[in-house]
Scaffold this motif. Structure first.
Motif, PDB file in Angstrom:
ATOM      1  N   ASN A 132      52.860  52.678 -26.258  1.00  0.00           N
ATOM      2  CA  ASN A 132      54.017  53.268 -25.582  1.00  0.00           C
ATOM      3  C   ASN A 132      53.611  54.415 -24.670  1.00  0.00           C
ATOM      4  O   ASN A 132      54.465  55.126 -24.135  1.00  0.00           O
ATOM      5  CB  ASN A 132      55.036  53.785 -26.605  1.00  0.00           C
ATOM      6  CG  ASN A 132      54.493  54.906 -27.466  1.00  0.00           C
ATOM      7  OD1 ASN A 132      53.293  54.967 -27.755  1.00  0.00           O
ATOM      8  ND2 ASN A 132      55.355  55.818 -27.894  1.00  0.00           N
ATOM      9  N   SER A 161      55.467  59.194 -22.357  1.00  0.00           N
ATOM     10  CA  SER A 161      55.552  57.992 -23.180  1.00  0.00           C
ATOM     11  C   SER A 161      57.002  57.563 -23.362  1.00  0.00           C
ATOM     12  O   SER A 161      57.936  58.274 -22.986  1.00  0.00           O
ATOM     13  CB  SER A 161      54.898  58.236 -24.537  1.00  0.00           C
ATOM     14  OG  SER A 161      55.616  59.206 -25.279  1.00  0.00           O
ATOM     15  N   CYS A 167      62.236  51.507 -28.399  1.00  0.00           N
ATOM     16  CA  CYS A 167      60.812  51.503 -28.712  1.00  0.00           C
ATOM     17  C   CYS A 167      60.591  51.099 -30.173  1.00  0.00           C
ATOM     18  O   CYS A 167      59.736  50.258 -30.481  1.00  0.00           O
ATOM     19  CB  CYS A 167      60.203  52.869 -28.435  1.00  0.00           C
ATOM     20  SG  CYS A 167      58.427  52.963 -28.741  1.00  0.00           S
TER      21      CYS A 167
END
Length: 262
Positions: A132, A161, A167
């Protein structure tokens, strides 16, 4: 703004703030008085500049000055972390590289420690890398033989990030051979971090990995931050460097933590 300040300074606050940020990132911390003298402006102007840099997450203010260094509730901006402990991180990365075999699926978190590892993966193909961290994505995007999976989410400039629920959901859909991660503080038998968004992503990454390796240079040992990430025993291996204090190594041994000194 004071009438005595040079006219040129009035028209370039963004440039001055960039130069202040560069100076603080190089030196770690500095007083407001020193900055005022260096840039030939008033303390009031410097404090306005520092307020803006603090808003951007580049620095944190304290009474009489400013710092780029982390605290228990403040994680350093990625620009500062990219400069810090480079040789120690490289030593950890070299040892971590030995654990990677062709054909593996490897997850790297958004730490500058794992970025050093990513720099060593040019000859590791075929390899699947999941991350990420935008810096790692850019670094590996053109490397032949590396299948790159980027984890989406909300972009956080302070960390460069992607984080948040999207995520975490992307991580939960995966199962990888190896996770390499770092964190900002280790004390006793726990890893810690200042920000809950980071903590939640790291926990998801640990759950998604068959084996997890924590890479922490000696500057992170014996420190605490606001949130617990995980017990050190959740990691199959903790890598640290030769400057690690003996009391920290003793604590890991006493708590049954598997570690190596690189």
């Amino acid at each position: 703004m004071s009438a005595s300040e040079p006219q040129a300074d009035r028209g370039r606050p963004a440039q001055r703030q960039a130069e202040i940020a560069e100076h603080v990132l190089q030196h770690g911390s500095v007083s407001a008085t020193e900055l005022a003298e260096m840039f030939h402006v008033s303390l009031m102007t410097i404090h306005r500049d520092l307020d803006e840099l603090e808003r951007q997450g580049v620095v944190r203010k304290f009474r009489g000055g400013v710092s780029a260094q982390p605290s228990s509730v403040f994680e350093s901006n990625v620009s500062y972390r990219l400069r810090a402990s480079r040789q120690e991180k490289l030593a950890l990365a070299r040892r971590a590289r030995e654990l990677i075999e062709p054909g593996m699926a490897v997850m790297l978190d958004d730490s500058t420690s794992t970025l050093e590892l990513a720099r060593l993966l040019h000859d590791a193909a075929p390899l699947t890398v999941i991350t990420n961290f935008l810096e790692t994505i850019k670094l590996l995007s053109g490397v032949r033989g590396i299948r790159l999976l980027s984890l989406g989410g909300e972009y956080f400039a302070t960390h460069d990030s992607f984080l948040g629920v999207p995520c975490i959901e992307a991580i939960e859909a995966l199962r990888v051979d190896l996770l390499f991660a770092s964190t900002s503080a280790v004390s006793g038998s726990y890893a810690y971090h200042q920000e809950q968004e980071i903590v939640l992503v790291k926990r998801a990454m640990i759950r998604a990995a068959q084996r997890a390796v924590l890479m922490v240079d000696h500057t992170k040992l014996g420190r605490v931050a606001l949130h617990r990430v995980a017990p050190l025993r959740d990691f199959d291996l903790v890598l640290t460097d030769a400057s690690a204090p003996e009391n920290s190594l003793r604590e890991m041994r006493e708590n049954g933590v598997s570690y190596e000194v690189a």
